[in-house]
Motif scaffolding. Structure first.
Motif, PDB file in Angstrom:
ATOM      1  N   ALA A 129       0.860  -1.187   0.000  1.00 35.13           N
ATOM      2  CA  ALA A 129       0.000   0.000   0.000  1.00 35.13           C
ATOM      3  C   ALA A 129       0.894   1.234   0.000  1.00 35.13           C
ATOM      4  O   ALA A 129       1.903   1.275   0.709  1.00 35.13           O
ATOM      5  CB  ALA A 129      -0.907   0.002   1.229  1.00 35.13           C
ATOM      6  N   VAL A 130       0.535   2.211  -0.821  1.00 38.55           N
ATOM      7  CA  VAL A 130       1.302   3.457  -0.865  1.00 38.55           C
ATOM      8  C   VAL A 130       0.356   4.598  -0.514  1.00 38.55           C
ATOM      9  O   VAL A 130      -0.670   4.786  -1.181  1.00 38.55           O
ATOM     10  CB  VAL A 130       1.931   3.688  -2.257  1.00 38.55           C
ATOM     11  N   ILE A 131       0.693   5.324   0.548  1.00 40.00           N
ATOM     12  CA  ILE A 131      -0.174   6.414   1.005  1.00 40.00           C
ATOM     13  C   ILE A 131       0.643   7.706   1.080  1.00 40.00           C
ATOM     14  O   ILE A 131       1.856   7.678   1.262  1.00 40.00           O
ATOM     15  CB  ILE A 131      -0.821   6.110   2.379  1.00 40.00           C
ATOM     16  N   SER A 132      -0.039   8.828   0.897  1.00 42.54           N
ATOM     17  CA  SER A 132       0.680  10.104   0.899  1.00 42.54           C
ATOM     18  C   SER A 132      -0.204  11.224   1.433  1.00 42.54           C
ATOM     19  O   SER A 132      -1.436  11.093   1.509  1.00 42.54           O
ATOM     20  CB  SER A 132       1.118  10.437  -0.537  1.00 42.54           C
ATOM     21  N   ASP A 133       0.421  12.335   1.812  1.00 45.66           N
ATOM     22  CA  ASP A 133      -0.271  13.584   2.135  1.00 45.66           C
ATOM     23  C   ASP A 133      -1.491  13.396   3.050  1.00 45.66           C
ATOM     24  O   ASP A 133      -2.619  13.721   2.677  1.00 45.66           O
ATOM     25  CB  ASP A 133      -0.652  14.299   0.824  1.00 45.66           C
ATOM     26  N   ILE A 177       3.329  -0.899   4.168  1.00 46.69           N
ATOM     27  CA  ILE A 177       2.810   0.418   3.807  1.00 46.69           C
ATOM     28  C   ILE A 177       3.976   1.387   3.632  1.00 46.69           C
ATOM     29  O   ILE A 177       4.832   1.520   4.513  1.00 46.69           O
ATOM     30  CB  ILE A 177       1.858   0.973   4.897  1.00 46.69           C
ATOM     31  N   ILE A 178       3.991   2.056   2.489  1.00 49.23           N
ATOM     32  CA  ILE A 178       4.981   3.105   2.239  1.00 49.23           C
ATOM     33  C   ILE A 178       4.267   4.445   2.360  1.00 49.23           C
ATOM     34  O   ILE A 178       3.217   4.663   1.742  1.00 49.23           O
ATOM     35  CB  ILE A 178       5.590   2.965   0.826  1.00 49.23           C
ATOM     36  N   PHE A 179       4.834   5.345   3.150  1.00 49.31           N
ATOM     37  CA  PHE A 179       4.241   6.680   3.308  1.00 49.31           C
ATOM     38  C   PHE A 179       5.148   7.702   2.628  1.00 49.31           C
ATOM     39  O   PHE A 179       6.347   7.781   2.903  1.00 49.31           O
ATOM     40  CB  PHE A 179       4.076   7.013   4.800  1.00 49.31           C
ATOM     41  N   LEU A 180       4.549   8.534   1.756  1.00 48.05           N
ATOM     42  CA  LEU A 180       5.336   9.427   0.899  1.00 48.05           C
ATOM     43  C   LEU A 180       5.473  10.867   1.411  1.00 48.05           C
ATOM     44  O   LEU A 180       5.895  11.745   0.667  1.00 48.05           O
ATOM     45  CB  LEU A 180       4.713   9.458  -0.508  1.00 48.05           C
ATOM     46  N   GLY A 181       5.101  11.115   2.642  1.00 44.90           N
ATOM     47  CA  GLY A 181       5.366  12.441   3.204  1.00 44.90           C
ATOM     48  C   GLY A 181       4.147  13.337   3.350  1.00 44.90           C
ATOM     49  O   GLY A 181       3.070  13.063   2.831  1.00 44.90           O
ATOM     50  N   LEU A 238       6.046   0.840   7.008  1.00 45.16           N
ATOM     51  CA  LEU A 238       7.343   0.195   6.835  1.00 45.16           C
ATOM     52  C   LEU A 238       8.388   1.255   6.477  1.00 45.16           C
ATOM     53  O   LEU A 238       9.518   1.222   6.940  1.00 45.16           O
ATOM     54  CB  LEU A 238       7.194  -0.804   5.679  1.00 45.16           C
ATOM     55  N   ILE A 239       7.970   2.205   5.637  1.00 49.69           N
ATOM     56  CA  ILE A 239       8.859   3.258   5.163  1.00 49.69           C
ATOM     57  C   ILE A 239       8.136   4.587   5.294  1.00 49.69           C
ATOM     58  O   ILE A 239       6.952   4.694   4.966  1.00 49.69           O
ATOM     59  CB  ILE A 239       9.226   3.016   3.677  1.00 49.69           C
ATOM     60  N   MET A 240       8.853   5.591   5.778  1.00 47.70           N
ATOM     61  CA  MET A 240       8.290   6.940   5.827  1.00 47.70           C
ATOM     62  C   MET A 240       9.334   7.929   5.325  1.00 47.70           C
ATOM     63  O   MET A 240      10.511   7.821   5.671  1.00 47.70           O
ATOM     64  CB  MET A 240       7.917   7.333   7.269  1.00 47.70           C
ATOM     65  N   ILE A 241       8.889   8.881   4.515  1.00 45.67           N
ATOM     66  CA  ILE A 241       9.788   9.955   4.089  1.00 45.67           C
ATOM     67  C   ILE A 241       9.145  11.297   4.434  1.00 45.67           C
ATOM     68  O   ILE A 241       7.966  11.356   4.794  1.00 45.67           O
ATOM     69  CB  ILE A 241      10.123   9.874   2.583  1.00 45.67           C
TER      70      ILE A 241
END
Ligand code: ZN
Length: 243
Positions: free
Chosen positions: A3-7, A30-34, A55-58
């Motif tokens: 899953a890719v989530i952002s904003d 889950i990758i979070f794009l900031g 899992l990943i946050m930027i």
């Protein structure tokens, strides 16, 4: 699946609906794009939830501006006001956590190389928007991975570049990945969509398809909290319009 989530922008109601949908699908990564914070009324809780779930946050530009007031000059007046309010309610722990987030990161999913960056692979620290095909084309030369996931504009899209150099905006849903192509994918926004659809938006990626998921959430509850916090009216109003 990934899953890719952002904003998310401090919108807890939208985030909770998205996370429960992700869980229902059995997706673990889950990758979070900031842009965890800025605009919305629950920056502290949203950060806490994201750091437990992702899992990943930027970092996004709002995350950076909260810890570095020198960056405020790049924001309009209402965004600045929301940034100052966010700074006033965030704990020291959360502020330090924001400071630890990188501007971009690489990831492998089923042998597929992925780059996650908030704004653009070209000069991530400049927060350029990718809004046109020519901007997308230029950015394909600034990453090596096959997939680049971005956020920032709050408007979802998939741009595909074939090995012959042809560019295409893909609108089929789910979007099927083709051999010998690379992709820039904007995951849209969980907490403040701006593509005319006020429902929360995120991406499910399974290695062969990219699917945008739209989910209604309790916008009025978020708006009520924003009013109570004294956040600027245009930020409250735009949530129900999706602009
Ligand atoms: Zn944003």
């Amino acid at each position: 699946m990934l899953a890719v989530i952002s904003d998310v922008h401090g919108n807890l109601e939208a985030l909770e609906v998205v996370l429960s949908d992700i869980r229902k699908r059995g997706v673990k990564d889950i990758i979070f794009l900031g842009d965890a914070v800025g605009y919305g009324p629950d920056p502290e809780v949203v950060l806490e939830v994201l750091r437990n779930e992702c899992l990943i946050m930027i970092a996004g530009n709002h995350d950076r501006a909260v810890i570095d007031p020198g960056l405020e000059e790049y924001f309009n007046e209402i965004a600045k006001e929301a940034l100052r309010w966010t700074r006033s309610v965030l704990s020291r722990r959360s502020t330090e956590f924001l400071r630890s987030l990188p501007l971009k990161t690489g990831y492998f999913y089923q042998d597929q190389a992925i780059l996650a960056v908030h704004a653009s692979p070209k000069e991530p620290e400049q927060w350029h928007y990718i809004l046109t095909l020519s901007e997308a084309l230029m950015n394909f030369y600034y990453f090596m991975e096959r997939f680049c996931f971005i956020g920032h504009s709050h408007a979802p899209f998939v741009v595909e570049k074939s090995d012959l150099g042809e560019l295409m905006v893909r609108t089929d849903r789910p979007c099927r990945i083709r051999d010998n192509c690379r992709y820039i994918i904007n995951a849209g926004s969980v907490g403040q969509p701006r593509d005319g659809d006020p429902r929360a938006c995120y991406v499910i990626f399974n290695g062969s398809n990219i699917d945008f998921i739209r989910l209604p959430y309790d916008i009025h509850k978020t708006q009520k909290k924003m009013k109570e916090a004294g956040l600027p009216y245009p930020l409250i109003y735009r949530l129900e319009k999706g602009v």
